[in-house]
Design a protein around this motif. Structure first.
Motif: not given
Length: 511
Positions: A40-49, A201-202, A228-229
């Motif tokens: 994961l990219s550091a310092n960001c919001f990532v959602l797990i749904e 972010r992701g 992000h790839v």
């Protein structure tokens, strides 16, 4: 002048992943990191749904514990479940939560206050208190990683889409300046929550499906990862003790290696003559025939012969027990049990109702890359089909698997049982075009006896004999007769004989 060969699409993809790896942080799951192109990219919001019971909290715990292993400060904010419930989940996986800061913000918790956090108080008051508790917890512990589990409570208290979105943006703005990575957990709603998708972010989506028969199937996909790839598409996974066992979707183009393209002998001279010298390494062969024509026996014989020539072999049996398979081989003088006991052949019984296609492909990839297996047999494709939702999916999965094995220099043999016995027979699904070589086994009748015939219908990698020969299985092994040149219509099941002498095999113990 630059004479370097231009990179193809696969090489360009891998080059992009290699470049982004240095700036990513691990999720605590190697296979998920692989799907994410390194993490994961550091310092960001990532959602797990995902749906209830699909493994969201387990994935979040792996992420949190990875941060502790890296010496980071980690804060786990529980908005729906109490701390005791979280520790129970962790204990079921054998997770050690030492060093993890858990703050219970669930309704009725001491942090919020049992009297104030009830449905009988105005939602605006409760929402403000919950948001304040989140920011206060961060300021107190100053973590590098934060898990907010789940946003369901925040959505319920907001009561409107506009207020919910504003609250999410406010939280994002707060954490953006705090140099931390935030993992948000949320339920997967019937209609995609575009409000939330637009803020993060992701996003990683986890799905759960119960087929009409067999165990629950789970899969995930990366629906968004800005800048992000990643490896897109669905990837199957299971929940096991220790976390999520993820089986990344197989992409054959990423796994090509150099190998010797020589032939593998079947150990029977007449069989090698039929095949123009044997089966080529890095090719796939489909043996087609009605039930009882000898597909499995021919497969076992090739597995033993290949183990003698190029190392380890593996047979995946779908349609019968491994014990029955071994006993039948012993009756035909095929020393499969000895080779299995010596470790030169792996014999694995597969229950298609309990194993997803991606999980099966992952097991094959592991034994090829870790155990250096050079021969793979799938017996049969009919059993493999039961793990597929439809024929199109079957062909796509099988094509990718065979392409991967071919690229690794593995000799692959697959059996397919046809409907019918003598005369007109049909295949349950058309897959013959996927294999490089097709071997056809048929019953035919002659002088009141049921006989078996073998012929090679196709071989892409070289010439092969066009003749049809008789095939017999005896206590001494496999026997193949000469070309049936004095018969017409052998493949119809009721041939016409126009010769002067009986040209067929006459072994007393012909089975």
């Amino acid at each position: 002048m630059n004479s370097r060969r231009p990179m193809d699409a696969t090489e360009q993809f891998q080059d992009q992943i290699d470049k982004q790896n240095e700036s990513l942080i691990s999720t605590g799951n190697d296979h998920l990191d692989y799907i994410l192109g390194g993490g994961l990219s550091a310092n960001c919001f990532v959602l797990i749904e995902g749906d209830p019971g699909v493994g969201k909290t387990t994935m979040a715990m792996q992420f949190a514990l990875e941060g502790i292993r890296q010496g980071e400060s980690v804060l786990y904010l529980s908005l729906s479940e109490g701390e005791e419930e979280l520790r129970s989940v962790a204990a079921s996986h054998g997770f050690d939560l030492e060093g993890l800061t858990i703050v219970d913000l669930s309704p009725g918790s001491e942090t919020l206050g049992a009297d104030e956090a009830t449905i009988f108080h105005p939602s605006e008051v409760e929402l403000t208190e919950l948001t304040q508790a989140i920011t206060n917890s961060f300021e107190e512990h100053q973590p590098n990683r934060v898990v907010i589990d789940t946003l369901r409570e925040l959505r319920h208290l907001a009561q409107s889409d506009l207020r919910y979105r504003r609250q999410l943006i406010a939280l994002k703005a707060f954490f953006r300046a705090k140099d931390c990575t935030v993992l948000l957990i949320d339920d997967l709603l019937p209609d995609a929550d575009l409000q939330l998708q637009g803020v993060v972010r992701g996003a990683i989506e986890l799905q759960r499906h119960t087929p009409d028969y067999g165990r629950v199937r789970r899969r995930l996909q990366v629906t968004k990862m800005r800048g992000h790839v990643v490896r897109t598409g669905y990837h199957d996974f299971t929940i096991v003790r220790g976390g999520l066992a993820i089986y990344p979707r197989l992409v054959a183009a990423e796994h090509h290696t150099k190998f010797d393209h020589g032939a593998v002998s079947g150990g029977v001279p007449e069989l090698d003559e039929l095949l123009g010298g044997g089966l080529q390494r890095g090719t796939s062969t489909l043996i087609i025939g009605a039930a009882g024509t000898g597909k499995s026996s021919l497969t076992a014989n090739y597995a033993v012969a290949s183990a003698n020539q190029q190392g380890r072999s593996a047979i995946f049996v779908f349609d019968e027990t491994a014990q029955n398979y071994l006993e039948r081989c012993e009756g035909l003088n095929i020393p499969l049990r000895k080779y299995r006991d010596d470790g030169r052949i792996t014999l694995r019984q597969v229950d298609s109702a309990e194993l997803s296609p991606s999980e099966f492909a992952w097991h094959i990839r592991r034994i090829v890359e870790e155990d250096n297996v050079r021969f793979i047999a799938i017996d049969s494709l009919n059993g493999y089909m039961h793990s597929m939702p439809d024929d199109d999916y079957l062909r796509g999965q099988l094509h990718e698997l065979l392409s991967y094995l071919n690229g690794k220099g593995v000799t692959t043999l697959i059996t397919l049982s046809q409907h019918g016995m003598v005369g007109d027979v049909e295949s349950p699904v058309e897959t013959s075009y996927l294999a490089d070589t097709n071997i056809l086994l048929r019953y035919f009748e002659h002088q009141g006896k049921v006989r078996k015939a073998i012929s090679v219908i196709k071989k892409r990698t070289g010439g092969h004999e066009k003749a049809i020969r008789e095939l017999a299985f005896t206590s001494d092994g496999i026997r193949i007769g000469g070309p049936l040149t004095e018969f017409r219509g052998v493949l119809t099941g009721t041939p016409e004989y126009f010769g002067d002498a009986d040209p067929l095999l006459t072994a007393e113990d012909d089975r």
